[in-house]
Write an enzyme that holds these catalytic residues in place. Sequence first.
Site, PDB file in Angstrom:
ATOM      1  N   SER A  11       3.568  -1.756  -3.503  1.00 43.95           N
ATOM      2  CA  SER A  11       2.291  -0.890  -4.010  1.00 43.95           C
ATOM      3  C   SER A  11       2.563  -0.984  -5.418  1.00 43.95           C
ATOM      4  O   SER A  11       3.527  -1.367  -6.115  1.00 43.95           O
ATOM      5  CB  SER A  11       2.651   0.367  -3.897  1.00 43.95           C
ATOM      6  OG  SER A  11       2.776   0.653  -2.214  1.00 43.95           O
ATOM      7  N   ARG A  26      -3.052  -2.553  -5.069  1.00 51.73           N
ATOM      8  CA  ARG A  26      -2.277  -3.754  -5.202  1.00 51.73           C
ATOM      9  C   ARG A  26      -2.561  -4.383  -3.829  1.00 51.73           C
ATOM     10  O   ARG A  26      -2.386  -3.640  -2.925  1.00 51.73           O
ATOM     11  CB  ARG A  26      -0.907  -3.862  -5.494  1.00 51.73           C
ATOM     12  CG  ARG A  26       0.002  -4.982  -5.374  1.00 51.73           C
ATOM     13  CD  ARG A  26       1.308  -4.827  -5.598  1.00 51.73           C
ATOM     14  NE  ARG A  26       1.689  -4.788  -6.887  1.00 51.73           N
ATOM     15  CZ  ARG A  26       2.923  -4.745  -7.609  1.00 51.73           C
ATOM     16  NH1 ARG A  26       4.160  -4.660  -6.865  1.00 51.73           N
ATOM     17  NH2 ARG A  26       2.841  -4.794  -8.901  1.00 51.73           N
ATOM     18  N   GLY A  50      -2.284  -1.942   5.541  1.00 47.36           N
ATOM     19  CA  GLY A  50      -2.059  -3.271   6.343  1.00 47.36           C
ATOM     20  C   GLY A  50      -2.802  -4.441   6.135  1.00 47.36           C
ATOM     21  O   GLY A  50      -2.806  -4.689   4.898  1.00 47.36           O
ATOM     22  N   SER A  58       3.586   1.244   2.906  1.00 50.04           N
ATOM     23  CA  SER A  58       4.969   0.717   2.718  1.00 50.04           C
ATOM     24  C   SER A  58       5.649   1.769   1.637  1.00 50.04           C
ATOM     25  O   SER A  58       6.771   2.081   1.496  1.00 50.04           O
ATOM     26  CB  SER A  58       5.108  -0.807   2.225  1.00 50.04           C
ATOM     27  OG  SER A  58       4.162  -0.605   1.136  1.00 50.04           O
ATOM     28  N   LYS A  60      -9.306   0.209  -1.758  1.00 44.34           N
ATOM     29  CA  LYS A  60      -8.394   0.508  -0.488  1.00 44.34           C
ATOM     30  C   LYS A  60      -9.140   1.806  -0.184  1.00 44.34           C
ATOM     31  O   LYS A  60      -8.813   2.172   1.084  1.00 44.34           O
ATOM     32  CB  LYS A  60      -6.823   0.686  -0.622  1.00 44.34           C
ATOM     33  CG  LYS A  60      -6.335  -0.513  -1.174  1.00 44.34           C
ATOM     34  CD  LYS A  60      -4.896  -0.115  -1.062  1.00 44.34           C
ATOM     35  CE  LYS A  60      -4.071  -1.514  -1.669  1.00 44.34           C
ATOM     36  NZ  LYS A  60      -2.773  -1.191  -1.782  1.00 44.34           N
ATOM     37  N   THR A  82       0.778  -1.236  -0.021  1.00 47.48           N
ATOM     38  CA  THR A  82       0.000   0.005   0.009  1.00 47.48           C
ATOM     39  C   THR A  82       0.845   1.306   0.041  1.00 47.48           C
ATOM     40  O   THR A  82       1.861   1.366   0.563  1.00 47.48           O
ATOM     41  CB  THR A  82      -1.021  -0.149   1.100  1.00 47.48           C
ATOM     42  OG1 THR A  82      -1.855  -1.040   1.138  1.00 47.48           O
ATOM     43  CG2 THR A  82      -1.903   1.205   1.162  1.00 47.48           C
TER      44      THR A  82
END
Length: 266
Positions: free
Chosen positions: A205, A55, A83, A165, A69, A37
Site C-alpha cells: 500500500s 498504489r 487483489g 494487505s 480503487k 492495497t
Amino acid sequence: MAPQIEPSSGFKFDNVKRNQLLGDKGYKLPTATKTGTTIVGLIYKDGLVLGADTRATAGPIVADKNCEKIHYLAPNMYCCGAGTAADTEFTTNMISSQLALHSLNTGREPRVVAAMTMLKQHLFKYHGHIGAALVLGGYDSTGPHLFTVYPHGSTDKLPYVTMGSGSLAAMSVFESRWQPGMSREEAVEMVKDAIEAGIFNDLGSGSNVDVCVITKGNVEYLRNYARPNERVEKEQSYRFRQGVTEFYTPRAARRGQDTAEMDTSA
C-alpha cells in the site's frame, strides 16, 4: 448422434501442464498487476465512508502510484477493490451494468444487498480464480449498508471493515477509535488515518488516500483527499563534478585501439 461440444464459457486449464513445463525449464511466467492495497469502510450517523490507497504493484515494482480503487457501481453505491487490478475493475464494471439494467426494468433505485448478491454469486462460480476482494458500500431505501465480499464468494455485513494487505494496520485504528453515531468529520478523519496506517506499515500500500462519502441521495468522491507521501525539496545538492566518475573500457575496445596504433607503420 451429434458431437458433444464443450461449453466456451468459464475458465479453461488446457495450458496448465505447458506452463508447468516452461517453469521447470527456467522460464519465468508473467505476473498480474495487483493492487496490494488497503481498503476500508465504516458506517457513521448519516451514511458511510469508503477509503482506499492508490498504489498498484507488479511483483516488487510499483506499477501505478495514483490508481483508482474506489469503483462506481450505481448512483447510490460504490465498491473498493483489492487483489488483481484487472479482476476488480472488470468485475465491478460488469455488476454496474447489470445494476443499471435492473434499475431500468424495475423502475427503482437498486438495493445494496442486490449488488452484494450479484457479486458473491459471480465470484463463487469461479471458485476464487477471480482475484477480487471487495468492500461494498451504499445507501438505499433501507439505510446505509456495508459489506465485504471475498474472492471465493463469502460475505460479511459489519459497521466497519478493512481488506487488503494493509487491513490489519487499518483495523487497529478502527478497533481502538470507532464508535456508533460518529459525525461526518470524525468518520472521514478516521478513514484517512486507517488508510495511512496501511500506507506506512504495508509495502503493498502507498501513495495517496481516496475517500468516498455516501449519504441519502448524495455521493461525494474525494480524490486524493490526503497526500502523505508528497516529495519534499532535497536538503543537499547531489550533483557531481564532471570527470570525477571513473569508467571502464571493455577489453575488446582496447584491443581494437592497440591494433589501430600498430598499423601506422604501413
